[in-house]
Design a protein around this motif. Sequence first.
Motif, PDB file in Angstrom:
ATOM      1  N   HIS A 199     -21.956  20.043 -52.828  1.00 26.67           N
ATOM      2  CA  HIS A 199     -20.691  19.295 -52.960  1.00 26.67           C
ATOM      3  C   HIS A 199     -19.680  19.791 -51.934  1.00 26.67           C
ATOM      4  O   HIS A 199     -19.040  18.996 -51.240  1.00 26.67           O
ATOM      5  N   ASP A 203     -17.873  17.640 -48.917  1.00 23.85           N
ATOM      6  CA  ASP A 203     -16.407  17.483 -48.876  1.00 23.85           C
ATOM      7  C   ASP A 203     -15.928  17.818 -47.467  1.00 23.85           C
ATOM      8  O   ASP A 203     -15.101  17.118 -46.875  1.00 23.85           O
ATOM      9  N   LEU A 206     -16.959  15.251 -44.765  1.00 27.70           N
ATOM     10  CA  LEU A 206     -16.078  14.069 -44.811  1.00 27.70           C
ATOM     11  C   LEU A 206     -14.763  14.372 -44.096  1.00 27.70           C
ATOM     12  O   LEU A 206     -14.302  13.591 -43.272  1.00 27.70           O
ATOM     13  N   ILE A 219     -22.304   5.019 -46.963  1.00 28.19           N
ATOM     14  CA  ILE A 219     -23.022   6.096 -47.639  1.00 28.19           C
ATOM     15  C   ILE A 219     -24.490   5.710 -47.806  1.00 28.19           C
ATOM     16  O   ILE A 219     -24.829   4.771 -48.531  1.00 28.19           O
ATOM     17  N   TYR A 261     -18.616  10.118 -56.418  1.00 28.84           N
ATOM     18  CA  TYR A 261     -17.779   9.141 -55.728  1.00 28.84           C
ATOM     19  C   TYR A 261     -16.326   9.199 -56.161  1.00 28.84           C
ATOM     20  O   TYR A 261     -15.431   8.890 -55.377  1.00 28.84           O
ATOM     21  N   ARG A 263     -14.821  11.915 -56.705  1.00 24.17           N
ATOM     22  CA  ARG A 263     -14.304  13.007 -55.884  1.00 24.17           C
ATOM     23  C   ARG A 263     -14.073  12.536 -54.440  1.00 24.17           C
ATOM     24  O   ARG A 263     -13.037  12.810 -53.837  1.00 24.17           O
ATOM     25  N   TRP A 264     -15.013  11.833 -53.912  1.00 22.23           N
ATOM     26  CA  TRP A 264     -14.882  11.345 -52.519  1.00 22.23           C
ATOM     27  C   TRP A 264     -13.720  10.370 -52.385  1.00 22.23           C
ATOM     28  O   TRP A 264     -13.027  10.342 -51.376  1.00 22.23           O
ATOM     29  N   HIS A 265     -13.510   9.564 -53.406  1.00 20.97           N
ATOM     30  CA  HIS A 265     -12.386   8.627 -53.402  1.00 20.97           C
ATOM     31  C   HIS A 265     -11.080   9.398 -53.190  1.00 20.97           C
ATOM     32  O   HIS A 265     -10.225   9.002 -52.408  1.00 20.97           O
ATOM     33  N   LEU A 277     -14.927   3.347 -48.256  1.00 22.21           N
ATOM     34  CA  LEU A 277     -16.253   3.905 -48.522  1.00 22.21           C
ATOM     35  C   LEU A 277     -17.165   2.753 -48.946  1.00 22.21           C
ATOM     36  O   LEU A 277     -16.826   1.997 -49.856  1.00 22.21           O
TER      37      LEU A 277
END
Length: 550
Positions: A199, A203, A206, A219, A261, A263-265, A277
């Motif tokens: 993870h 992060d 990104l 993705i 996702y 978290r990525w958002h 994304l």
Amino acid sequence: MPTPPQHAPAPPTADREWWRDAVIYQVYVRSFADSDGDGEGDLRGVHDRLGELASLGVDAVWLTPFYVSPLADGGYDVADYRDVDPRFGTLADFDALISRAHELDLRIIIDIVPNHTSSAHAWFRAAVAAEPGSPARSRYIFRPGRGPGGDRPPNNWKSIFGGPAWTRLKRPDGTPEEWYLHLFDAEQPDLDWTNPDVHAEFDDVLRFWLDRGVDGFRIDVAHGMVKDPELPDLPEGQKADLLDGSTQLPYFDQDGVHEIYRRWHGIVGSYPGERALVAEAWVEDADRVARYLRPDELHQAFNFQYLTAGWDPAVLRRVIDGSLAANAAVGAPTTWVLSNHDVTRHPTRFGGGERGLRRARAATLLTLALPGSTYLYQGEELGLPEVTDLPEDALQDPTWLRSGRTERGRDGCRVPLPWEGERPPFGFSPEGGRPWLPMPEEWARYTRESQRRDPDSTLAMYTVALRHRRTAIEAAAGLDWLEAGEGLLAFRRGAGFACAANLGGAPAKVPADALPSAARVLLSSGEVRWEAGALVLPADTAVWLVPEGD
Ligand code: GLC
Ligand code: MG
């Protein structure tokens, strides 16, 4: 390695949610344009031709992986997520590309490959060198084998490219030891997303690219990162197929992916501008796809139901309605896509030859008229067909070898683009360059240069369609079907625009009530004619209509 620019180049103007109705052009970097003559497309090649994409009229460009890679799977086997493969250029080339794109008001989306790394990645090398049970191994999915001596793989999963999804390690002295999981090629070991290191690493990856100014990420295998912790056997006879999301598989579309996702958002949202994304998730059910698009997850997902719907009006209508409804329920735009680097090009899928091209052109007008965002795959604006006769010794897709030379794989849609001239390499490489896949001699008639001079060319149709799409189609308008005859699909988008497509084998009349009052043809994919006040569409033809005077 140069330090990233302090201030990322400014994204194009207007920070509305551009991705909601964007036309996004997929550049398969290796096959787009080769600037240095090594036969491989590269970032400079893309940079130098960005003007062509701006004049085509797209809003954004998605670049397939250009990271350091042994290219066991065309770059979807990443050995270093923070650098450019020397074949494709340098980080400085990337920075120049993104600046140029933003000058031209084009956004740049890049691919991120989080399900697996390359076996050449430093983490996997460390894992192989380390002991079973070590922290280095726990970033991947290593397991002891079954049966006496651990000779049998830990479960019966198959690689999507054919053969078992497990490969056994050997010590340097030849002693066999643990197995590792790879849903794709043996050179693409799956990461273990239960490990916090994984993870943290993504992060950071990104952020690395967001700091360089990217406008979004596509993705890869977005539905695959989380596996059922039991790694259960599949029922006997179950096929592992990326294109078949119809069955619940213990390694696809598990609930746990959604946490990633969310978290990525947050990470992407912490950057200025509107960055998007997009999920590559081969999930059959539109409602399951929409789960990836909940307001705190991803922004878009490829609509593979649409891509696989075929040339069948009833199926298409069902898929269109189904995807619009499923996405509306989560407030996400729908996307539409006909081709990409993993599937047979659509003129060939639709029957090939003249008929295939006619249908492909009609499909394009249908697609570009739908509400939402559209993905185009490089070369479709030229009407390129699949190359079905590549010599066997040229084939590079791992599918070819892993299927025991029974499935040719995806190289036929990845043949380099013809730009100009009468002979290969058609301006893809400088004269004398040898493209990484051979280009058919007869592609002289598909070059961009020759189509630019021809107002009836497929390139001209795309260019005009994209221009009208910005003005004639009101983005906010919904879609209202018009009852039309068999084989016809017709709909309106507000009072000022209608689209009709004849998917049947014979000419068909567009019913009068399908036409805006005093309609005129704005654009058509083939010749159409008026007959006593009615519009007649030949087979496999689509048309855009607007009120007279517009
Ligand atoms: C995605 C890519 C495909 C690749 C696979 C494994 O489906 O689009 O090209 O082979 O993931 O990374
Ligand atoms: Mg090159």
